[in-house]
Design a protein around this motif. Structure first.
Motif, PDB file in Angstrom:
ATOM      1  N   MET A 185       0.859  -1.179   0.000  1.00 55.91           N
ATOM      2  CA  MET A 185       0.000   0.000   0.000  1.00 55.91           C
ATOM      3  C   MET A 185       0.895   1.230   0.000  1.00 55.91           C
ATOM      4  O   MET A 185       1.575   1.511   0.992  1.00 55.91           O
ATOM      5  CB  MET A 185      -0.909   0.000   1.237  1.00 55.91           C
ATOM      6  CG  MET A 185      -1.947   1.098   1.256  1.00 55.91           C
ATOM      7  SD  MET A 185      -3.230   0.901   0.006  1.00 55.91           S
ATOM      8  CE  MET A 185      -3.964  -0.678   0.478  1.00 55.91           C
ATOM      9  N   ILE A 186       0.936   1.951  -1.094  1.00 58.79           N
ATOM     10  CA  ILE A 186       1.777   3.144  -1.204  1.00 58.79           C
ATOM     11  C   ILE A 186       0.959   4.354  -0.771  1.00 58.79           C
ATOM     12  O   ILE A 186      -0.023   4.722  -1.411  1.00 58.79           O
ATOM     13  CB  ILE A 186       2.306   3.330  -2.627  1.00 58.79           C
ATOM     14  CG1 ILE A 186       3.098   2.099  -3.050  1.00 58.79           C
ATOM     15  CG2 ILE A 186       3.167   4.585  -2.715  1.00 58.79           C
ATOM     16  CD1 ILE A 186       3.573   2.142  -4.489  1.00 58.79           C
ATOM     17  N   GLY A 187       1.381   4.949   0.331  1.00 59.76           N
ATOM     18  CA  GLY A 187       0.628   6.033   0.951  1.00 59.76           C
ATOM     19  C   GLY A 187       0.014   5.546   2.241  1.00 59.76           C
ATOM     20  O   GLY A 187      -0.759   4.570   2.245  1.00 59.76           O
ATOM     21  N   GLY A 219      -4.980  -0.566   4.275  1.00 55.08           N
ATOM     22  CA  GLY A 219      -3.933  -1.521   4.624  1.00 55.08           C
ATOM     23  C   GLY A 219      -4.247  -2.289   5.892  1.00 55.08           C
ATOM     24  O   GLY A 219      -4.050  -3.509   5.963  1.00 55.08           O
ATOM     25  N   ALA A 220      -4.740  -1.583   6.902  1.00 55.33           N
ATOM     26  CA  ALA A 220      -5.076  -2.248   8.165  1.00 55.33           C
ATOM     27  C   ALA A 220      -6.207  -3.254   7.972  1.00 55.33           C
ATOM     28  O   ALA A 220      -6.173  -4.367   8.518  1.00 55.33           O
ATOM     29  CB  ALA A 220      -5.455  -1.204   9.214  1.00 55.33           C
ATOM     30  N   CYS A 221      -7.209  -2.883   7.178  1.00 51.55           N
ATOM     31  CA  CYS A 221      -8.331  -3.797   6.958  1.00 51.55           C
ATOM     32  C   CYS A 221      -7.916  -4.997   6.114  1.00 51.55           C
ATOM     33  O   CYS A 221      -8.322  -6.130   6.400  1.00 51.55           O
ATOM     34  CB  CYS A 221      -9.485  -3.047   6.297  1.00 51.55           C
ATOM     35  SG  CYS A 221     -10.354  -1.891   7.387  1.00 51.55           S
ATOM     36  N   PHE A 222      -7.103  -4.773   5.082  1.00 50.48           N
ATOM     37  CA  PHE A 222      -6.618  -5.908   4.293  1.00 50.48           C
ATOM     38  C   PHE A 222      -5.822  -6.877   5.162  1.00 50.48           C
ATOM     39  O   PHE A 222      -5.939  -8.100   5.025  1.00 50.48           O
ATOM     40  CB  PHE A 222      -5.739  -5.416   3.133  1.00 50.48           C
ATOM     41  CG  PHE A 222      -6.496  -4.924   1.935  1.00 50.48           C
ATOM     42  CD1 PHE A 222      -7.643  -5.565   1.501  1.00 50.48           C
ATOM     43  CD2 PHE A 222      -6.046  -3.826   1.217  1.00 50.48           C
ATOM     44  CE1 PHE A 222      -8.339  -5.122   0.386  1.00 50.48           C
ATOM     45  CE2 PHE A 222      -6.723  -3.372   0.094  1.00 50.48           C
ATOM     46  CZ  PHE A 222      -7.877  -4.016  -0.315  1.00 50.48           C
ATOM     47  N   ALA A 245       9.431  -3.062  -0.692  1.00 47.26           N
ATOM     48  CA  ALA A 245       8.055  -3.483  -0.428  1.00 47.26           C
ATOM     49  C   ALA A 245       7.346  -3.940  -1.691  1.00 47.26           C
ATOM     50  O   ALA A 245       6.485  -4.830  -1.648  1.00 47.26           O
ATOM     51  CB  ALA A 245       7.286  -2.330   0.216  1.00 47.26           C
ATOM     52  N   ALA A 246       7.679  -3.328  -2.828  1.00 47.97           N
ATOM     53  CA  ALA A 246       6.938  -3.604  -4.052  1.00 47.97           C
ATOM     54  C   ALA A 246       7.512  -4.731  -4.884  1.00 47.97           C
ATOM     55  O   ALA A 246       6.823  -5.263  -5.768  1.00 47.97           O
ATOM     56  CB  ALA A 246       6.877  -2.330  -4.903  1.00 47.97           C
ATOM     57  N   ALA A 273      -0.116  -7.506  -5.377  1.00 51.93           N
ATOM     58  CA  ALA A 273      -0.891  -6.332  -5.768  1.00 51.93           C
ATOM     59  C   ALA A 273      -0.273  -5.108  -5.109  1.00 51.93           C
ATOM     60  O   ALA A 273       0.059  -5.135  -3.923  1.00 51.93           O
ATOM     61  CB  ALA A 273      -2.352  -6.468  -5.371  1.00 51.93           C
ATOM     62  N   ILE A 274      -0.106  -4.052  -5.885  1.00 49.24           N
ATOM     63  CA  ILE A 274       0.449  -2.801  -5.372  1.00 49.24           C
ATOM     64  C   ILE A 274      -0.618  -1.728  -5.496  1.00 49.24           C
ATOM     65  O   ILE A 274      -1.070  -1.406  -6.606  1.00 49.24           O
ATOM     66  CB  ILE A 274       1.703  -2.377  -6.159  1.00 49.24           C
ATOM     67  CG1 ILE A 274       2.770  -3.482  -6.110  1.00 49.24           C
ATOM     68  CG2 ILE A 274       2.264  -1.071  -5.605  1.00 49.24           C
ATOM     69  CD1 ILE A 274       3.947  -3.220  -7.035  1.00 49.24           C
ATOM     70  N   PHE A 275      -1.032  -1.195  -4.376  1.00 46.41           N
ATOM     71  CA  PHE A 275      -2.071  -0.163  -4.355  1.00 46.41           C
ATOM     72  C   PHE A 275      -1.429   1.214  -4.268  1.00 46.41           C
ATOM     73  O   PHE A 275      -0.532   1.441  -3.447  1.00 46.41           O
ATOM     74  CB  PHE A 275      -3.000  -0.354  -3.160  1.00 46.41           C
ATOM     75  CG  PHE A 275      -3.994  -1.471  -3.312  1.00 46.41           C
ATOM     76  CD1 PHE A 275      -5.328  -1.207  -3.608  1.00 46.41           C
ATOM     77  CD2 PHE A 275      -3.604  -2.794  -3.160  1.00 46.41           C
ATOM     78  CE1 PHE A 275      -6.244  -2.227  -3.751  1.00 46.41           C
ATOM     79  CE2 PHE A 275      -4.508  -3.825  -3.294  1.00 46.41           C
ATOM     80  CZ  PHE A 275      -5.835  -3.545  -3.592  1.00 46.41           C
ATOM     81  N   ILE A 276      -1.896   2.130  -5.090  1.00 41.68           N
ATOM     82  CA  ILE A 276      -1.489   3.530  -4.999  1.00 41.68           C
ATOM     83  C   ILE A 276      -2.582   4.283  -4.252  1.00 41.68           C
ATOM     84  O   ILE A 276      -3.716   4.386  -4.725  1.00 41.68           O
ATOM     85  CB  ILE A 276      -1.276   4.143  -6.397  1.00 41.68           C
ATOM     86  CG1 ILE A 276      -0.174   3.400  -7.150  1.00 41.68           C
ATOM     87  CG2 ILE A 276      -0.938   5.623  -6.280  1.00 41.68           C
ATOM     88  CD1 ILE A 276       0.000   3.869  -8.589  1.00 41.68           C
TER      89      ILE A 276
END
Length: 433
Positions: free
Chosen positions: A5-7, A16-19, A73-74, A79-82
């Motif tokens: 999770m970027i950001g 990010g916490a919920c995932f 991290a990436a 999956a990479i979330f912006i």
């Protein structure tokens, strides 16, 4: 799954916490090393009910970590979330996409294999196309899919919204990306949360259309409130009368001082700019933006008028400064315009907010900040309810009367009944009643 999770702002941290709470391994990335250090120490950069406990539990379980190292991290993420900010760009109102594209460049340098890149930031139509173009230009050797997955989180209720969503919108026509996203949201899919697969551009527009429509409902009922005052009607009864129609619905029909926050102001402007770029004007949204801006200033005038013929030299207490309860967000909060109008009229301001005091001090350094609602009301000529925090819904009117210079309540959120307040010896001013 391994998710990056970027950001680590509002959307990124909550998501990010919920995932991670779903059982995924999540790394939240942010360039702000002080923020990452604070998160590692268990200190949240925002106030959101339940977020600190959720983060702590998943950090302890080893599923949630924080870093400034995007490359590390990436590299092997599924999956990479912006989820970086897209504020209004100075001068023209367009969404500032510089953070999105900077993150995209870093992702391109970091990935080592087939990757799904997901834009969770709120971005104008066509942004996914530009993200994909950057990635393909930089890494033609790797299979990359770019997906739009907008967030629909309400500040103050974000965790519940994430875990029990009305819908999950996923914009892609790539079969591999669809399967990755199904796996990401598998716990919600099993709970039968609706997952809507659409085209990427459609997904990007859904987010803006949703926020613009909600902003329109708020602005509509605020104008009806003005008409109610003119004709002697009660806007709360009007709201109930129209809200019981299932085609209309009762939500977002509460008259008040106008909308604010991190989403509606910037997203309505960004939608208008997109419409302008494509020569397809949206006149309704244009009117919404104009009316909402004037609404906040009008609420300042409403307070001044309620103070009588000689407002200069008087003092009021503003109860609630954030744009809504259960957040510390001061962005475009109505209190900012109201406090400015009061200062221009020579009215002194004392204020209290349960969570927004630190953020408010930076924006309104010239008002007096108080320890609680009763401290704010000491020797004032009126108490103004600006934000409907639960702490203000059952005020001790006898205690207020004993400390106020004049017994006057100006209720910009209509949380009290006129007869209850007047029976206790107060003059009462409400909105649309």
């Amino acid at each position: 799954m391994r998710i990056t999770m970027i950001g680590s702002g509002y959307v990124g941290l909550v998501s990010g916490a919920c995932f991670s709470d779903f059982g995924h391994d999540v790394v939240c990335v942010d360039k702000d090393s002080a923020k990452i250090d604070a998160l590692r120490a268990g200190r949240m950069p925002i106030f959101e009910p339940g977020l600190d406990q959720l983060v702590a539990a998943n950090v302890a379980a080893g599923r949630l970590t924080f870093t400034t190292d995007l490359a590390g991290a990436a590299a092997d993420a599924d999956a990479i979330f912006i989820a970086v900010g897209t504020p209004s760009r100075r001068g023209d109102g367009h969404a500032d996409l510089s953070y999105v594209f900077a993150a995209t460049e870093e992702i391109a340098a970091a990935i080592t294999g087939p990757t799904v890149v997901v834009t969770k930031s709120t971005v104008p139509v066509g942004t996914g196309d530009r993200v994909e173009a950057i990635l393909r230009e930089k890494r033609p050797d790797i299979d990359i899919a770019v997906v739009s997955n907008p967030e629909f989180l309400r500040e103050g209720a974000a965790i519940g919204d994430f875990k029990r969503p009305d819908r999950i919108v996923i914009g892609t026509d790539d079969e591999r990306a669809m399967q990755v996203m199904r796996n990401v949201y598998r716990p919600l899919y099993l709970n039968e949360s609706p997952i809507l697969f659409v085209g990427r551009r459609t997904s990007e527009l859904i987010k803006y259309a949703a926020n613009a429509f909600l902003a329109t409902k708020i602005t509509f009922i605020n104008e009806i409130a003005d008409l109610c005052e003119a004709v002697g009607a009660d806007v709360q009864d009007v709201s109930r009368g129209i809200g019981l129609d299932n085609r209309i619905g009762k939500k977002f029909l509460h008259a008040g001082p106008g909308y604010g926050g991190s989403c509606f102001p910037k997203d309505t402007l960004a939608l208008l700019k997109t419409a302008e770029d494509y020569q397809s004007p949206i006149h309704i949204v244009e009117a919404v933006v104009k009316v909402n801006d004037s609404r906040k200033r009008a609420m300042g005038r409403k307070v001044i008028e309620a103070l009588g013929d000689e407002p200069r030299g008087k003092t009021v207490a503003l109860l609630g400064l954030t744009f809504k309860p259960n957040t510390d967000d001061m962005r475009d909060a109505p209190s900012l315009a109201i406090a400015t109008a009061l200062a221009d009229a020579g009215v002194a301001v004392r204020a209290y907010d349960p969570e927004g005091m630190d953020a408010a001090r930076a924006l309104m350094p010239d008002i007096t900040y108080c320890a609680d609602a009763y401290d704010a009301a000491d020797n004032v000529d009126a108490v103004v309810i600006v934000t409907e925090w639960d702490a203000f819904r059952a005020l001790d009117f006898d205690r207020l009367k004993a400390s106020m210079a004049a017994c006057r309540i100006i209720d910009l959120r209509n949380i009290y009944r006129r007869d209850d307040v007047e029976r206790r010896g107060f003059a009462y001013t409400a909105v649309g009643r």
